[in-house]
Design an enzyme around this catalytic site. Structure first.
Site, PDB file in Angstrom:
ATOM      1  CE1 TYR A 150     -74.279 -26.214 -53.356  1.00 16.53           C
ATOM      2  CE2 TYR A 150     -76.253 -25.815 -54.394  1.00 16.53           C
ATOM      3  CZ  TYR A 150     -74.939 -25.349 -53.500  1.00 16.53           C
ATOM      4  OH  TYR A 150     -76.135 -24.501 -53.581  1.00 16.53           O
ATOM      5  CE  LYS A 182     -75.831 -25.903 -50.110  1.00 18.00           C
ATOM      6  NZ  LYS A 182     -75.597 -25.052 -49.054  1.00 18.00           N
TER       7      LYS A 182
END
Length: 251
Positions: free
Chosen positions: A152, A156
């Site tokens: 993640y 991001k």
């Protein structure tokens, strides 16, 4: 008077995406709700329509090139050519690196980065033709690193580099691209994290708020407000930026 534009918000059947869709509608825009489950999308669209707005729900897997092309074409045919895009769709598959599977890695990359790429590539054709456009990508404070989120965090952080490149490439056509990096936001996703930790969501929020300078957790409306600014006519000289909406400064 605000010019009505057509906006697409991905991952908009609930949480941050749904709130962003409602806010863009209240700003005067027609909105297409994109998410995996078209019935869930339509619930949000019906709510917007009942409030006097104009919206449709479209079931789309943003990581699927064919479905993205079909979904965006449907928006152009039913609502009008889209010039505002909010790439919000995302999933988490948290685990420590030594436990993280290839599927955990690939699925997160597919939804966040492949999805944002496919959606942006498809919508930019309408934006560049109109000589006006707004792309808002959802990043996260996890882009700065977060234990148990190698996938993640990388996705991001990638969203931020992607955003800055879009700003450079599309700027000459009147299109801006910016990113928003939320901190802790109270959503179903963060509620699920509390469940995994074995505590109530209220306990989790209380603990998180103590670490945030403004002493509260974020709400989806906090993110929707930032999206509203980036999507506005007045934000035309703001591009390639990352706004941390986290209740305090981030490095």
């Amino acid at each position: 008077m605000t010019t009505q534009r057509v906006a697409i918000v991905t991952g908009a059947a609930r949480g941050i995406g749904a709130e962003v869709a409602r806010r863009l509608s209240s700003d005067g825009h027609a909105v297409a709700i994109f998410d995996l489950d078209e019935a869930a999308c339509q619930v949000v669209a019906d709510e917007i329509n009942a409030a006097g707005g104009k919206a449709i729900g479209v079931g789309v897997d943003v990581a699927d090139e064919v479905k993205v092309e079909a979904g965006v074409s449907r928006v152009a045919a039913e609502l009008g050519e889209p010039t505002i895009l909010v790439n919000n769709a995302g999933i988490i598959r948290d685990n420590m690196l030594f436990k993280m599977t290839l599927a955990d890695w690939d699925s997160v990359m597919a939804v966040h980065l492949r999805g944002a790429f496919l959606m942006s590539r498809e919508v930019q054709q309408y934006q560049t033709k109109a000589k006006w456009g707004r792309i808002v990508n959802l990043s996260s404070t996890s882009a700065l690193g977060n234990r148990g989120q190698a996938n993640y965090s990388a996705a991001k952080a990638g969203m931020q580099g992607f955003t800055k490149t879009l700003a450079l490439e599309l700027g000459p056509f009147g299109v801006t691209a910016n990113a928003i990096a939320p901190g802790f936001i109270a959503t179903d996703m963060t509620a699920a994290t509390a469940d995994r930790l074995g505590i109530t969501f209220d306990q989790f929020k209380e603990a998180m708020a103590k670490e945030i300078p403004v002493r509260r957790v974020g709400e989806p409306a906090d993110i929707a407000h930032a999206v509203s600014f980036y999507a506005s006519e007045g934000a035309g000289f703001v591009s390639g930026q990352v706004l941390y909406v986290a209740g305090g400064p981030k490095d």
